[in-house]
Design a protein around this motif. Sequence first.
Motif, mmCIF file in Angstrom:
data_model
loop_
_atom_site.group_PDB
_atom_site.id
_atom_site.type_symbol
_atom_site.label_atom_id
_atom_site.label_comp_id
_atom_site.label_asym_id
_atom_site.label_seq_id
_atom_site.Cartn_x
_atom_site.Cartn_y
_atom_site.Cartn_z
ATOM 1 N N SER A 40 0.828 -1.216 0.000
ATOM 2 C CA SER A 40 0.000 0.000 0.000
ATOM 3 C C SER A 40 0.860 1.262 0.000
ATOM 4 C CB SER A 40 -0.922 0.005 1.224
ATOM 5 O OG SER A 40 -0.180 0.169 2.422
ATOM 6 N N GLU A 41 2.096 1.142 0.470
ATOM 7 C CA GLU A 41 3.003 2.293 0.516
ATOM 8 C C GLU A 41 3.956 2.317 -0.677
ATOM 9 O OE1 GLU A 41 4.896 2.058 4.328
ATOM 10 O OE2 GLU A 41 3.030 2.323 5.436
ATOM 11 N N GLY A 42 3.787 1.364 -1.590
ATOM 12 C CA GLY A 42 4.617 1.325 -2.794
ATOM 13 C C GLY A 42 6.038 0.874 -2.550
ATOM 14 N N ILE A 43 6.262 0.136 -1.471
ATOM 15 C CA ILE A 43 7.622 -0.338 -1.159
ATOM 16 C C ILE A 43 7.600 -1.849 -0.885
ATOM 17 C CG2 ILE A 43 8.535 1.858 -0.314
ATOM 18 C CD1 ILE A 43 7.883 0.938 2.534
ATOM 19 N N GLU A 44 6.794 -2.582 -1.660
ATOM 20 C CA GLU A 44 6.593 -4.008 -1.397
ATOM 21 C C GLU A 44 7.870 -4.839 -1.463
ATOM 22 O OE1 GLU A 44 5.328 -3.258 -5.729
ATOM 23 O OE2 GLU A 44 5.172 -2.259 -3.789
ATOM 24 N N ASP A 45 8.862 -4.384 -2.241
ATOM 25 C CA ASP A 45 10.100 -5.158 -2.367
ATOM 26 C C ASP A 45 10.992 -5.042 -1.138
ATOM 27 O OD1 ASP A 45 9.331 -6.016 -4.835
ATOM 28 O OD2 ASP A 45 10.524 -4.571 -5.968
ATOM 29 N N ALA A 46 10.610 -4.201 -0.187
ATOM 30 C CA ALA A 46 11.356 -4.117 1.067
ATOM 31 C C ALA A 46 11.055 -5.327 1.955
ATOM 32 C CB ALA A 46 11.021 -2.829 1.811
ATOM 33 N N PHE A 47 9.971 -6.011 1.654
ATOM 34 C CA PHE A 47 9.611 -7.242 2.380
ATOM 35 C C PHE A 47 9.491 -8.358 1.350
ATOM 36 C CE2 PHE A 47 6.172 -9.654 4.903
ATOM 37 C CZ PHE A 47 7.127 -10.341 5.631
ATOM 38 N N ASP A 48 10.625 -8.802 0.893
ATOM 39 C CA ASP A 48 10.690 -9.788 -0.185
ATOM 40 C C ASP A 48 11.467 -11.014 0.292
ATOM 41 O OD1 ASP A 48 10.566 -10.997 -2.608
ATOM 42 O OD2 ASP A 48 11.870 -9.621 -3.662
ATOM 43 N N GLU A 49 12.759 -10.824 0.552
ATOM 44 C CA GLU A 49 13.599 -11.930 1.013
ATOM 45 C C GLU A 49 13.165 -12.412 2.398
ATOM 46 O OE1 GLU A 49 17.594 -10.594 0.826
ATOM 47 O OE2 GLU A 49 17.485 -10.060 -1.296
ATOM 48 N N GLU A 50 12.860 -11.480 3.275
ATOM 49 C CA GLU A 50 12.425 -11.867 4.624
ATOM 50 C C GLU A 50 11.098 -12.613 4.590
ATOM 51 O OE1 GLU A 50 13.989 -11.521 7.659
ATOM 52 O OE2 GLU A 50 15.721 -10.946 6.457
ATOM 53 N N LEU A 51 10.234 -12.264 3.638
ATOM 54 C CA LEU A 51 8.970 -12.976 3.487
ATOM 55 C C LEU A 51 9.225 -14.415 3.068
ATOM 56 C CD1 LEU A 51 5.900 -13.188 3.318
ATOM 57 C CD2 LEU A 51 6.006 -12.156 1.041
ATOM 58 N N ARG A 52 10.132 -14.609 2.112
ATOM 59 C CA ARG A 52 10.444 -15.968 1.666
ATOM 60 C C ARG A 52 11.040 -16.807 2.796
ATOM 61 N NH1 ARG A 52 11.754 -13.652 -3.278
ATOM 62 N NH2 ARG A 52 13.995 -13.532 -2.864
ATOM 63 N N LYS A 53 11.885 -16.187 3.603
ATOM 64 C CA LYS A 53 12.471 -16.914 4.740
ATOM 65 C C LYS A 53 11.382 -17.392 5.691
ATOM 66 C CE LYS A 53 16.908 -14.452 4.925
ATOM 67 N NZ LYS A 53 17.738 -13.514 5.741
ATOM 68 N N SER A 54 10.415 -16.520 5.939
ATOM 69 C CA SER A 54 9.316 -16.879 6.850
ATOM 70 C C SER A 54 8.434 -17.966 6.256
ATOM 71 C CB SER A 54 8.475 -15.637 7.169
ATOM 72 O OG SER A 54 9.247 -14.647 7.817
ATOM 73 N N LEU A 55 8.156 -17.871 4.956
ATOM 74 C CA LEU A 55 7.311 -18.876 4.302
ATOM 75 C C LEU A 55 7.977 -20.245 4.276
ATOM 76 C CD1 LEU A 55 5.948 -16.760 1.303
ATOM 77 C CD2 LEU A 55 4.599 -17.692 3.194
ATOM 78 N N LYS A 56 9.294 -20.262 4.162
ATOM 79 C CA LYS A 56 10.016 -21.543 4.124
ATOM 80 C C LYS A 56 9.916 -22.300 5.446
ATOM 81 C CE LYS A 56 13.463 -20.394 0.604
ATOM 82 N NZ LYS A 56 14.897 -20.111 0.330
ATOM 83 N N GLN A 57 9.587 -21.575 6.509
ATOM 84 C CA GLN A 57 9.457 -22.222 7.809
ATOM 85 C C GLN A 57 8.135 -22.974 7.956
ATOM 86 O OE1 GLN A 57 9.948 -19.055 10.646
ATOM 87 N NE2 GLN A 57 12.038 -18.575 9.980
#
Length: 586
Positions: free
Chosen positions: A399-416
């Motif tokens: 919503s703030e136009g900075i979605e790629d700031a939560f990209d790698e960390e999101l994948r790390k969390s999903l892998k768990q």
Amino acid sequence: MKISKLLNKKNLSIVIFSLISLSSLAEDKPVDIWNLEKQESETISEENLSIENKQEVSESSIYKMQSDKNEVSIKLDQELTSKTIKIAGLYDPQEYGLDINMWSNSDGSTLKKLFNNIDKYELSKDASEILNISLLTNAYYPNQNITDQEFLKFKTEWLIKNSNLDLIEEYLIKNQVTNLHPELMRYMVDRYLSQSDVKKSCEIFSKIKEPLEDEYLSKFNLYCLINYGKNEEAQLILDLKKELGFSDEYFENKINYLFGYNDEANKEISENSILDFHLAHRTNPEFKFEPNKDTPKLIWKYLSSSNLLYKIQDVEITDIEKISTIEKATHDKNYSEEELFEFYKRFQFNINQLLNTKESYKSLSSIEGKALVYQRLLLTEEPKLKLELMKILKDIFKSEGIEDAFDEELRKSLKQIDETDVPSNFTTFYNQYLKSNEIINKRIKYNNKILHQSKLVNYFNGDYAKSKIEEDLDKFLKKIKKDKKYSLSKKDIIFLEALKSDGIEISKKYENLYKVNKSEMPSDIQKMLDNKEIGAALLRVIEVIGPEKIEDIDDDTVYFIINTLNQLNTDWIRNKLLLKVLPLKV
């Protein structure tokens, strides 16, 4: 000592005039004072030159004469270019089953519409590869309702958007078309410089043989000469250029410091270009610069690659503006996500806020809200709640136009989270941000009970002789005809139609196994094919694929994509797509 100190203006004017006269009288070649190794261009006629030589030699007349001469030369160069450079690419048309006239029959109005539609997409790897082939195959420019400049603009914009610097460099050097694509050249050298790779930025200038007409590139080239230690050559060029009217106080101040004429350069920092910014950094031993949200991306990248950014751990959690700037920089990959999310851990929240995170974050500032959701995510073990919090956090960033700031960390969390523990309402989210970003080397598994999954698909790898594929295909179709339960699928038909287009003979006794419905082919594409509008038809295929992987597109659409490529005889492109959509992969 500077050449300008050795020669007074009068003597220097005579030198300039002599250079102009000698070059004109000897071979009618214009002087390129920015690059001594460039090829020479067309000159003015002997009659015009004779008239000019009769004029009084003075500083103003020298400048006017050279200015007029350059205008005529440039005009003649442009006319010559428009008549001769009608083919510029990297690939032989035969390499991909294309034709040197692939654009000749296309209506420019249609091409412009297709280019504009394609530009709206973030093309998939499949579509991007076809577009590269289309635009970089050696072929004549289209000439109906579209100018050369418009066509070249689309090519430039695509290459910049695709951002393959090696491909851009190969294209510019092989074709020597820097003056046709100055934006492309500037994009490339600026990108390398933003990575603090001055050597790579400068290398290409020594490979360009044509005279540079773009002033920015000319200044960049001059700087590179100094970088190569060719100070005398660079100084002569700068002095001559100044005599002809060049003026850039900022650039000259930095360059004179690099020449060694000044003990100290002006401390002014310009953000007008990455070259200006780099010169400020290089000429100031105590260089410091604090970027903000309005700082250009290239300069952010330069600061990051040069280790000039302030450290996140030194930022106060109360400095909201600076934190917001860091979030934007993380989105642009100038700060690491790991640093940003470590910073989020510094915020303090009470137990009620953590227990009621899904509501509490809404009443906090944006930065505090993201920090709260992230901290609650770290404290959660239950898969469903983890996924809910991840989605909330991703949605805030988006919503703030900075979605790629939560990209790698999101994948790390999903892998768990194990795939079997993912609730049905989060399957799409899970697959979108985890599986789509993982590179999986799948191997082909053959199923000899299904035609398009059988070993016969190896034909498209080039592993089958024509006689052998015809023999094995006949045996397979014979079994199918006997098996009353087997009905040909759309992919089976795609497979057979591709073989037939290659001249593989199929016995007439199997003609009734399926029927081709010609209405399935979009009429506009078929019209392009009938009119031999090869380039337009390929663009239409690219438009259809868009951001999608070919294997994710429905069978009916794949059918007419392959049918189009069959009719175009672009076997290499077609076979590569077929090997993605036909075999079973595990």
